[in-house]
Design a protein around this motif. Structure first.
Motif, short mmCIF file in Angstrom:
data_model
loop_
_atom_site.label_atom_id
_atom_site.label_comp_id
_atom_site.label_asym_id
_atom_site.label_seq_id
_atom_site.Cartn_x
_atom_site.Cartn_y
_atom_site.Cartn_z
N ASP A 1 1.09 -1.54 0.07
CA ASP A 1 0.08 -0.23 -0.52
C ASP A 1 1.03 1.05 -0.06
N ARG A 2 2.08 1.15 -0.34
CA ARG A 2 3.23 2.28 -0.12
C ARG A 2 3.80 2.72 -1.61
N TRP A 3 4.30 1.70 -2.21
CA TRP A 3 5.12 2.60 -3.06
C TRP A 3 4.25 1.64 -4.40
N LEU A 4 4.60 3.01 -5.09
CA LEU A 4 4.26 3.03 -6.88
C LEU A 4 5.53 2.84 -7.51
N TYR A 5 5.25 1.54 -8.51
CA TYR A 5 7.18 1.42 -9.52
C TYR A 5 6.48 1.99 -11.27
N ILE A 6 7.42 2.88 -11.53
CA ILE A 6 7.10 3.55 -12.86
C ILE A 6 8.11 3.80 -13.62
N ALA A 7 8.11 3.30 -14.79
CA ALA A 7 9.31 2.87 -15.64
C ALA A 7 8.98 4.21 -17.06
N THR A 8 10.77 5.45 -17.09
CA THR A 8 10.50 6.00 -17.81
C THR A 8 11.32 5.70 -18.39
N TYR A 9 10.96 6.54 -19.91
CA TYR A 9 12.10 6.82 -21.33
C TYR A 9 12.64 7.91 -20.85
N SER A 10 12.75 8.30 -19.31
CA SER A 10 13.48 9.30 -19.17
C SER A 10 14.38 9.60 -18.51
N HIS A 11 14.53 8.76 -17.08
CA HIS A 11 15.07 8.43 -15.72
C HIS A 11 14.63 7.50 -15.58
N GLY A 12 14.64 6.13 -16.33
CA GLY A 12 14.58 5.24 -16.19
C GLY A 12 13.27 4.50 -15.41
N LEU A 13 13.68 3.44 -13.87
CA LEU A 13 12.63 3.20 -13.50
C LEU A 13 12.87 4.54 -11.82
N LEU A 14 11.46 4.62 -11.15
CA LEU A 14 11.12 5.71 -10.86
C LEU A 14 10.36 5.29 -9.12
N ARG A 15 10.21 5.68 -7.87
CA ARG A 15 9.31 4.85 -7.19
C ARG A 15 8.89 6.29 -6.36
N PHE A 16 7.66 5.87 -6.09
CA PHE A 16 6.34 6.89 -5.86
C PHE A 16 6.42 6.93 -4.47
N ASP A 17 6.43 7.24 -3.26
CA ASP A 17 5.38 7.07 -2.33
C ASP A 17 4.31 7.69 -1.93
N LEU A 18 2.85 6.86 -2.18
CA LEU A 18 2.22 6.92 -1.83
C LEU A 18 1.34 7.78 -0.45
N MET A 19 2.14 7.54 0.43
CA MET A 19 2.24 8.01 1.42
C MET A 19 2.70 9.52 2.40
N THR A 20 4.22 9.79 1.15
CA THR A 20 4.49 11.04 1.91
C THR A 20 4.56 11.46 0.26
#
Length: 325
Positions: free
Chosen positions: A191-210
């Motif tokens: 329920d916390r980490w969202l992972y996003i694959a991007t062509y600009s900055h590679g793999l990202l993590r987004f904190d759904l809490m903060t």
């Protein structure tokens, strides 16, 4: 090491191919009755029924493959309109009995991005969320959040991740940042980490809490990390599909092992690379101990022909799904 398996729901055809990573054999698993002209991009597998759902980029539709291997039309999106409909990511909500699918209707320079919910058994459209504001929007992939009962989806040219709240009937921007330029695959850890694959900055993590966004550190191969298509997460393992190799033989299925907090990569494993079956592999679906990879899509040929199959029918390969265990 993961290995290929063959399931009865797919049609086995003559000819095996060598897996250069594990040394084991891989079978060509061709979707029964699915035409070469389907041009699929997204895949979802129903764990309870075993049905496989595949979206089409060329025919305004989603097809379903049943337990006998037969495929049939499941649902249509904008099929009565004159423009082009790109159906991409698919996900199943077993709790609600829905298949969620992202699509983009393009007519000239007008873009209408949609999130659609279909009844899992009948294919009847139950819900639809739309973004159309004059900008170029193309919804690409999505992930379901069973805790918050929300859906997150990527908009590639707009460089944003949207959040949909079905209970509120709302679709809003969750994050739009310089880091999220050209997002593609998306996955969720708990329920916390969202992972996003991007062509600009590679793999990202987004904190759904903060609501904080940051690169996901620890990858070894930057070329692959910055060119991932589909993503999937399970038990501290993040899987990605690399399909942007200059030489198609280098396309791959990758496994990233994360730390206990799911905040960084601690090891990187190539499950399969250079498989001769691969023809623009795109997305994958994790069900139990199996990975279903959409291995043959013909997307390169379709795009090179200006989003059309006219005149290139003989160049297309049968739609193929590889199943790994």
């Amino acid at each position: 090491m993961l290995r290929y398996i063959f399931l009865a729901i797919l049609t086995l055809v003559a000819g095996n191919s060598f897996n250069p990573v594990s040394g084991q054999k891989a079978y060509k698993a061709i979707v029964a009755n699915a035409t070469r002209e389907l041009i699929p991009e997204g895949i979802a597998v129903d764990a309870r029924s075993g049905r496989i759902y595949v979206g089409s980029m060329s025919q305004h539709k989603i097809v379903v493959i049943d337990s006998t291997g037969k495929s049939k039309d499941f649902a249509y999106v904008n099929d009565s309109l004159p423009g082009y409909t790109d159906i991409s990511g698919l996900k199943i909500d077993a709790h609600s009995g829905l298949l969620w699918a992202v699509s983009t209707y393009i007519e000239g320079r007008s873009y209408t991005a949609q999130l659609n919910a279909f009844d899992l058994l009948t294919g009847v459209l139950k819900e639809q969320f739309t973004v159309k504001d004059g900008a170029r929007h193309i919804f690409n992939d999505l992930i379901l959040d069973p805790v918050r009962r929300r859906i997150y989806l990527t908009d590639t040219p707009f460089g944003a991740v949207y959040v949909v709240d079905p209970a509120m009937g709302s679709i809003t921007i969750l994050v739009k940042d310089s880091l999220t330029a050209y997002p593609n695959g998306i996955a969720l850890s708990g329920d916390r980490w969202l992972y996003i694959a991007t062509y600009s900055h590679g793999l990202l993590r987004f904190d759904l809490m903060t609501k904080k966004l940051a690169p996901l550190p620890g990858y070894q191969n930057s070329e692959m990390a910055f060119n991932l298509d589909g993503l999937a997460y399970k038990d501290h393992l993040l899987y990605g599909v690399y399909n942007s190799a200059a030489h198609k033989r280098d396309n791959a299925l990758i496994q990233y092992r994360l730390n206990a907090e799911d905040t960084s990569i601690v090891s990187e494993n190539i499950i399969d690379i250079g498989n001769p079956i691969f023809r623009k592999p795109t997305t994958l679906s994790l069900v139990g101990s199996r990975i279903y990879l959409l291995a043959v899509t013909n997307i390169d040929e379709f795009n090179a022909n200006h989003n059309s199959i006219s005149g290139i029918e003989n160049q297309l390969m049968p739609v193929t799904i590889l199943v790994y265990k």
